[in-house]
Design a protein around this motif. Structure first.
Motif, PDB file in Angstrom:
ATOM      1  N   LEU A   1       0.833  -1.194   0.000  1.00 22.93           N
ATOM      2  CA  LEU A   1       0.000   0.000   0.000  1.00 22.93           C
ATOM      3  C   LEU A   1       0.878   1.259   0.000  1.00 22.93           C
ATOM      4  O   LEU A   1       1.996   1.250   0.532  1.00 22.93           O
ATOM      5  CB  LEU A   1      -0.913   0.009   1.233  1.00 22.93           C
ATOM      6  N   PRO A   2       0.394   2.346  -0.580  1.00 26.46           N
ATOM      7  CA  PRO A   2       1.161   3.605  -0.589  1.00 26.46           C
ATOM      8  C   PRO A   2       1.539   4.086   0.808  1.00 26.46           C
ATOM      9  O   PRO A   2       2.569   4.736   0.992  1.00 26.46           O
ATOM     10  CB  PRO A   2       0.209   4.586  -1.281  1.00 26.46           C
ATOM     11  N   ALA A   3       0.696   3.767   1.796  1.00 24.44           N
ATOM     12  CA  ALA A   3       0.946   4.234   3.159  1.00 24.44           C
ATOM     13  C   ALA A   3       2.127   3.524   3.821  1.00 24.44           C
ATOM     14  O   ALA A   3       2.645   3.992   4.844  1.00 24.44           O
ATOM     15  CB  ALA A   3      -0.309   4.034   4.015  1.00 24.44           C
ATOM     16  N   TYR A   4       2.574   2.425   3.243  1.00 24.00           N
ATOM     17  CA  TYR A   4       3.643   1.636   3.869  1.00 24.00           C
ATOM     18  C   TYR A   4       4.913   2.453   4.078  1.00 24.00           C
ATOM     19  O   TYR A   4       5.543   2.374   5.134  1.00 24.00           O
ATOM     20  CB  TYR A   4       3.955   0.400   3.025  1.00 24.00           C
ATOM     21  N   TYR A   5       5.278   3.252   3.096  1.00 21.96           N
ATOM     22  CA  TYR A   5       6.518   4.023   3.201  1.00 21.96           C
ATOM     23  C   TYR A   5       6.493   4.957   4.404  1.00 21.96           C
ATOM     24  O   TYR A   5       7.476   5.064   5.151  1.00 21.96           O
ATOM     25  CB  TYR A   5       6.759   4.827   1.920  1.00 21.96           C
ATOM     26  N   GLU A   6       5.388   5.649   4.611  1.00 26.94           N
ATOM     27  CA  GLU A   6       5.288   6.569   5.742  1.00 26.94           C
ATOM     28  C   GLU A   6       5.329   5.819   7.071  1.00 26.94           C
ATOM     29  O   GLU A   6       5.872   6.331   8.064  1.00 26.94           O
ATOM     30  CB  GLU A   6       3.998   7.384   5.638  1.00 26.94           C
ATOM     31  N   LEU A   7       4.796   4.610   7.088  1.00 25.48           N
ATOM     32  CA  LEU A   7       4.789   3.826   8.321  1.00 25.48           C
ATOM     33  C   LEU A   7       6.190   3.319   8.676  1.00 25.48           C
ATOM     34  O   LEU A   7       6.583   3.314   9.844  1.00 25.48           O
ATOM     35  CB  LEU A   7       3.837   2.632   8.179  1.00 25.48           C
ATOM     36  N   ILE A   8       6.932   2.897   7.652  1.00 21.93           N
ATOM     37  CA  ILE A   8       8.252   2.309   7.888  1.00 21.93           C
ATOM     38  C   ILE A   8       9.351   3.367   7.931  1.00 21.93           C
ATOM     39  O   ILE A   8      10.471   3.099   8.394  1.00 21.93           O
ATOM     40  CB  ILE A   8       8.560   1.267   6.788  1.00 21.93           C
ATOM     41  N   LEU A   9       9.049   4.581   7.493  1.00 24.32           N
ATOM     42  CA  LEU A   9      10.038   5.647   7.368  1.00 24.32           C
ATOM     43  C   LEU A   9      10.871   5.888   8.627  1.00 24.32           C
ATOM     44  O   LEU A   9      12.103   6.020   8.535  1.00 24.32           O
ATOM     45  CB  LEU A   9       9.348   6.945   6.934  1.00 24.32           C
ATOM     46  N   PRO A  10      10.284   5.954   9.835  1.00 29.17           N
ATOM     47  CA  PRO A  10      11.101   6.230  11.021  1.00 29.17           C
ATOM     48  C   PRO A  10      12.154   5.160  11.293  1.00 29.17           C
ATOM     49  O   PRO A  10      13.109   5.417  12.039  1.00 29.17           O
ATOM     50  CB  PRO A  10      10.068   6.274  12.160  1.00 29.17           C
ATOM     51  N   TYR A  11      11.998   3.984  10.689  1.00 27.50           N
ATOM     52  CA  TYR A  11      12.888   2.859  10.981  1.00 27.50           C
ATOM     53  C   TYR A  11      13.830   2.514   9.821  1.00 27.50           C
ATOM     54  O   TYR A  11      14.602   1.570   9.915  1.00 27.50           O
ATOM     55  CB  TYR A  11      12.046   1.626  11.330  1.00 27.50           C
ATOM     56  N   LEU A  12      13.782   3.288   8.735  1.00 28.24           N
ATOM     57  CA  LEU A  12      14.534   2.941   7.526  1.00 28.24           C
ATOM     58  C   LEU A  12      16.050   2.974   7.700  1.00 28.24           C
ATOM     59  O   LEU A  12      16.775   2.370   6.910  1.00 28.24           O
ATOM     60  CB  LEU A  12      14.152   3.886   6.375  1.00 28.24           C
ATOM     61  N   GLU A  13      16.539   3.646   8.727  1.00 26.91           N
ATOM     62  CA  GLU A  13      17.984   3.693   8.936  1.00 26.91           C
ATOM     63  C   GLU A  13      18.538   2.321   9.306  1.00 26.91           C
ATOM     64  O   GLU A  13      19.759   2.130   9.346  1.00 26.91           O
ATOM     65  CB  GLU A  13      18.336   4.724  10.001  1.00 26.91           C
ATOM     66  N   GLY A  14      17.664   1.366   9.554  1.00 27.79           N
ATOM     67  CA  GLY A  14      18.106   0.010   9.856  1.00 27.79           C
ATOM     68  C   GLY A  14      17.790  -0.975   8.746  1.00 27.79           C
ATOM     69  O   GLY A  14      17.943  -2.188   8.916  1.00 27.79           O
ATOM     70  N   ALA A  15      17.386  -0.473   7.585  1.00 27.98           N
ATOM     71  CA  ALA A  15      16.952  -1.349   6.490  1.00 27.98           C
ATOM     72  C   ALA A  15      18.133  -1.944   5.731  1.00 27.98           C
ATOM     73  O   ALA A  15      19.077  -1.234   5.390  1.00 27.98           O
ATOM     74  CB  ALA A  15      16.064  -0.574   5.520  1.00 27.98           C
ATOM     75  N   PRO A  16      18.095  -3.250   5.423  1.00 29.14           N
ATOM     76  CA  PRO A  16      19.138  -3.861   4.601  1.00 29.14           C
ATOM     77  C   PRO A  16      18.964  -3.463   3.142  1.00 29.14           C
ATOM     78  O   PRO A  16      17.895  -2.981   2.738  1.00 29.14           O
ATOM     79  CB  PRO A  16      18.906  -5.363   4.804  1.00 29.14           C
ATOM     80  N   ALA A  17      19.985  -3.696   2.346  1.00 27.52           N
ATOM     81  CA  ALA A  17      19.967  -3.286   0.945  1.00 27.52           C
ATOM     82  C   ALA A  17      18.819  -3.921   0.167  1.00 27.52           C
ATOM     83  O   ALA A  17      18.187  -3.269  -0.667  1.00 27.52           O
ATOM     84  CB  ALA A  17      21.301  -3.628   0.283  1.00 27.52           C
ATOM     85  N   VAL A  18      18.538  -5.186   0.429  1.00 26.74           N
ATOM     86  CA  VAL A  18      17.497  -5.880  -0.336  1.00 26.74           C
ATOM     87  C   VAL A  18      16.144  -5.209  -0.170  1.00 26.74           C
ATOM     88  O   VAL A  18      15.347  -5.128  -1.120  1.00 26.74           O
ATOM     89  CB  VAL A  18      17.433  -7.373   0.080  1.00 26.74           C
ATOM     90  N   ASP A  19      15.864  -4.675   1.011  1.00 30.10           N
ATOM     91  CA  ASP A  19      14.582  -4.003   1.238  1.00 30.10           C
ATOM     92  C   ASP A  19      14.556  -2.626   0.578  1.00 30.10           C
ATOM     93  O   ASP A  19      13.517  -2.183   0.084  1.00 30.10           O
ATOM     94  CB  ASP A  19      14.320  -3.866   2.742  1.00 30.10           C
ATOM     95  N   LEU A  20      15.687  -1.948   0.566  1.00 27.60           N
ATOM     96  CA  LEU A  20      15.757  -0.646  -0.103  1.00 27.60           C
ATOM     97  C   LEU A  20      15.601  -0.820  -1.615  1.00 27.60           C
ATOM     98  O   LEU A  20      14.970   0.006  -2.283  1.00 27.60           O
ATOM     99  CB  LEU A  20      17.080   0.044   0.206  1.00 27.60           C
TER     100      LEU A  20
END
Length: 213
Positions: free
Chosen positions: A76-95
């Protein structure tokens, strides 16, 4: 605060939404790995936390918790805003996956991503992440981590972004950082080179003398 949190968990209490609200962003970085793992992922749907000031390990753990918490909204489009505060811990595959969703990531978020993850992104994937904000990448090309990312890319691929990035590798070349090692000996190189072929004979003579003695 750290002692209070530790005692709370030791008594068998769950780190649910109520507990996380009490801890808040102010004390979030005090949680150790065991306490972070004890967080119920679904509780992250009910609280607002900002782990940007925490250690990379804390960010990594919280990202995985948040990813699980919002997994049902992944498409869903809203997913990015929900996960945004935690993206500094995202692995490359998810990015890489996120780059296909037209999220228009801002530069402040981009440069705060995990360094190892960012370095694995291709120019096309970076374009997918930044979207309308891509031109701002040129303003960062002289600063880390963008500068270091550019050095890993082919210049021909950077040129396809049409924003004036320079410093990538040319076709047939690769950017290498040559480590500087101290000289193995104070003797001239020629002397060392001549001595090396004699080394086996010298060792053999030493062993013979040792055995006879």
């Amino acid at each position: 605060a750290s002692a209070a949190i530790k005692r709370y968990v030791e008594l068998g209490n769950a780190l649910n939404a109520t507990a996380l609200r009490a801890i808040g962003t102010r004390y979030l970085c005090l949680l150790n790995d065991t306490e972070l793992e004890a967080i119920d992922p679904q509780s992250l749907r009910l609280v607002s936390l900002d782990p940007s000031a925490c250690s990379q390990e804390t960010k990594n753990i919280l990202y995985q918790k948040a990813k699980k918490a919002f997994s049902d909204q992944h498409h869903l489009p809203a997913y990015y805003e929900l996960i945004l505060p935690y993206l500094e811990g995202a692995p490359a595959v998810d990015l890489k996956a996120l780059s296909k969703n037209n999220v228009n990531m801002n530069m402040s978020t981009f440069v705060a991503l995990r360094r190892d993850s960012l370095m694995l992104l291709t120019p096309r994937e970076v374009q997918g992440l930044l979207g309308l904000n891509l031109p701002e990448l040129a303003q960062w090309q002289g600063r880390a981590p963008v500068r270091d990312w550019i050095l890993l890319q082919k210049q021909s691929e950077l040129d396809k972004l049409h924003i004036g990035l320079t410093g990538g590798t040319q076709e047939g070349y690769i950017n290498l950082v040559t480590p500087k090692f101290p000289a193995p000996s104070s003797a001239p190189v020629g002397t060392v080179a001549k001595a090396l072929p004699l080394l086996p004979a010298l060792l053999l003579s030493f062993l013979v003398v040792s055995s006879l003695s």
